[in-house]
Design a protein around this motif. Structure first.
Motif: not given
Length: 499
Positions: A329-335
């Motif tokens: 997900s976008d959020e996982a990649y950002a993290k």
């Protein structure tokens, strides 16, 4: 009304407008009546509340704000008509003076379609380069076919070697204590592919089924799990299964198993033909890419920010799709990456600028070459796209929209203008071997991720704004200044940027 214009950076025009004071006075009266009609004021019928009472309800300066909005909207439109300016998108507006009894003065920075100054795009000194097809290349394909059709056979009479398929049991400990993720009952692997910790698989070489071995190994300093990075661990390993790949013999029987081939020589002949076709196709595509690079290098263009920012959004959406296919997900990649939305966009921007420049320059060449795409061609491509993307109603709906049709038209035009440049060069050099091509369709001119992303962000094709088919496709979308409703003239004396 006085209107002056001057060029501004990045394909914009600065429009300065001075509206007479009496028009502002008139606009204040109109604004009072309009606000009175739509505002409920106790004790007054709709449209009858005086200005002072209205401002007691709506706030000081509300009437002047409404008047300025209305007057800027109409004056901005009149200014564009007077100066024959076709905006690319909404303008950024700055209110310079908005006081009753004085002229209304404002500035509008208007994005316009960019001027593309072409340099030379046809007199290049490079040629298509066709790779030769020789026996070693044919041998390599035959070996790949043998490998793809290999079988796995149990290994019983020797120890493990690189290339073997193994199933192992292992347990890892640090200072005698097992650690999370450090054990498995049945781990399949191909020895030598180094899928595990560097050096781990080397310890398995020579072991037979049922053998066990203990060894120490150090995790890499950049290992993903911080508690293990750079640390030494002990592993106890047991080989539970061992198989080797058995390739079929390269003989006539193998050739016949590959399809409608009479013998190995017939298979090699067909492989040779396919390699030759692939070499021609690669030569044409590489040559096309070099022509595009040559044309871009010789062109001059001041890229509008709005087009670059749109392409950044398209690229970001493509990136999201690529992540989603990997279950990220976008959020996982950002993290994991530690990058913000803004930082990602900054990363995309250089490539987005390059892509927009390619789109605009090729579209301009199409204009110069008088290459147009008729409605029948667009309809045919839409039909192909609807068939290919039948399971994506948003994408097929986009193709059918005016903006989607423009995108397909521009994409086809760019593809065909490059093909024309290649064919023109070949016609001028009859001594060169032919490098034929297959007609491109939407599935080829715009890959699936790009097609879906363009539809997702409702993108306007940058090439379509040049009007190469006699249409001003995109610029009419934003011919008006949209003043919005979230600014406060009394506080800031400046409307929020349109668009």
């Amino acid at each position: 009304m006085q209107v002056t214009t001057s060029p501004a950076p990045k394909s914009t025009i600065l429009v300065e407008v001075e509206v007479p004071a009496e028009r502002l006075t008139q606009a204040v009266g109109e604004a009072t009546r309009a606000l009175s009609r739509r505002t409920k004021v106790p004790g007054f019928r709709p449209g009858k509340a005086p200005r002072g009472v209205l401002e007691a309800v709506l706030g000081h300066g509300a009437v002047l704000e409404e008047a300025v909005d209305r007057l800027v909207q109409s004056s901005y439109r009149d200014a564009l008509i007077e100066k024959e300016i076709l905006p690319l998108t909404n303008a950024d507006v700055e209110i310079v003076q908005a006081e009753e009894g004085k002229p209304l003065i404002f500035k509008a920075t208007v994005p316009i379609r960019p001027e593309v100054a072409l340099g030379d795009y046809a007199s290049f000194n490079f040629r298509p380069e066709i790779e030769t097809t020789d026996e070693p290349k044919v041998d390599k394909v035959i070996e790949e076919l043998r490998d793809q059709n290999a079988s796995l056979s149990p290994v019983e009479d020797r120890g493990a070697k690189k290339g073997d398929y193994a199933v192992i049991k292992y347990e890892g400990t640090r200072d005698g204590v097992p650690f999370e993720g450090g054990s498995a009952e049945r781990m399949p692997l191909i020895i030598g592919e180094d899928r595990l910790i560097p050096g781990f698989e080397d310890e398995l070489v020579g072991l037979k089924v049922g053998d066990t071995k203990g060894f120490d190994i150090t995790f890499p300093a950049d290992y993903g799990e911080e508690t293990l990075a750079g640390q030494q661990a002990h592993f106890e390993v047991e080989v539970r299964e061992l198989r080797e790949k058995i390739l079929p013999d390269a003989d006539d029987e193998f050739a016949r198993s590959m399809g409608d081939f009479t013998d190995l020589a017939n298979l090699r002949e067909e492989v040779t033909k396919r390699l030759e076709r692939n070499a021609l196709d690669k030569a044409r595509h590489t040559f096309s890419d070099r022509i595009i690079e040559y044309a871009i290098a010789n062109a001059t263009i001041d890229l509008p920010d709005v087009l670059v920012e749109q392409e950044v959004e398209v690229m970001h959406d493509e990136f999201r799709s690529a992540l989603a296919r990997q279950g990220i997900s976008d959020e996982a990649y950002a993290k994991v990456s530690g990058k913000t939305h803004e930082e990602l966009h900054a990363d995309f921007r250089p490539d987005a600028e390059k892509r927009v420049k390619v789109l605009l320059v090729l579209s301009r060449i199409a204009e110069v070459e008088n290459l147009t795409i008729g409605d029948a061609d667009v309809d045919a491509e839409i039909a192909k796209g609807k068939e290919r993307y039948a399971g994506d109603p948003k994408l097929t709906k986009y193709f059918e929209s005016e903006r989607g049709r423009n995108y397909i038209r521009s994409t086809l035009r760019r593809s065909r203008v490059v093909e024309k440049l290649v064919d023109d060069w070949l016609a001028a050099h009859p001594e060169h071997p032919a490098i034929p091509h297959v007609e491109d369709g939407p599935a080829d001119t715009m890959d699936e991720d790009q097609a879906r992303s363009v539809a997702a962000v409702g993108a306007t094709d940058p090439g379509s704004i040049l009007g190469a088919d006699g249409h001003d496709h995109a610029a009419h979308d934003h011919a008006d200044y949209d003043p919005g409703h979230d600014h406060d003239h009394a506080a800031a004396n400046e409307p929020a940027p349109a668009g």
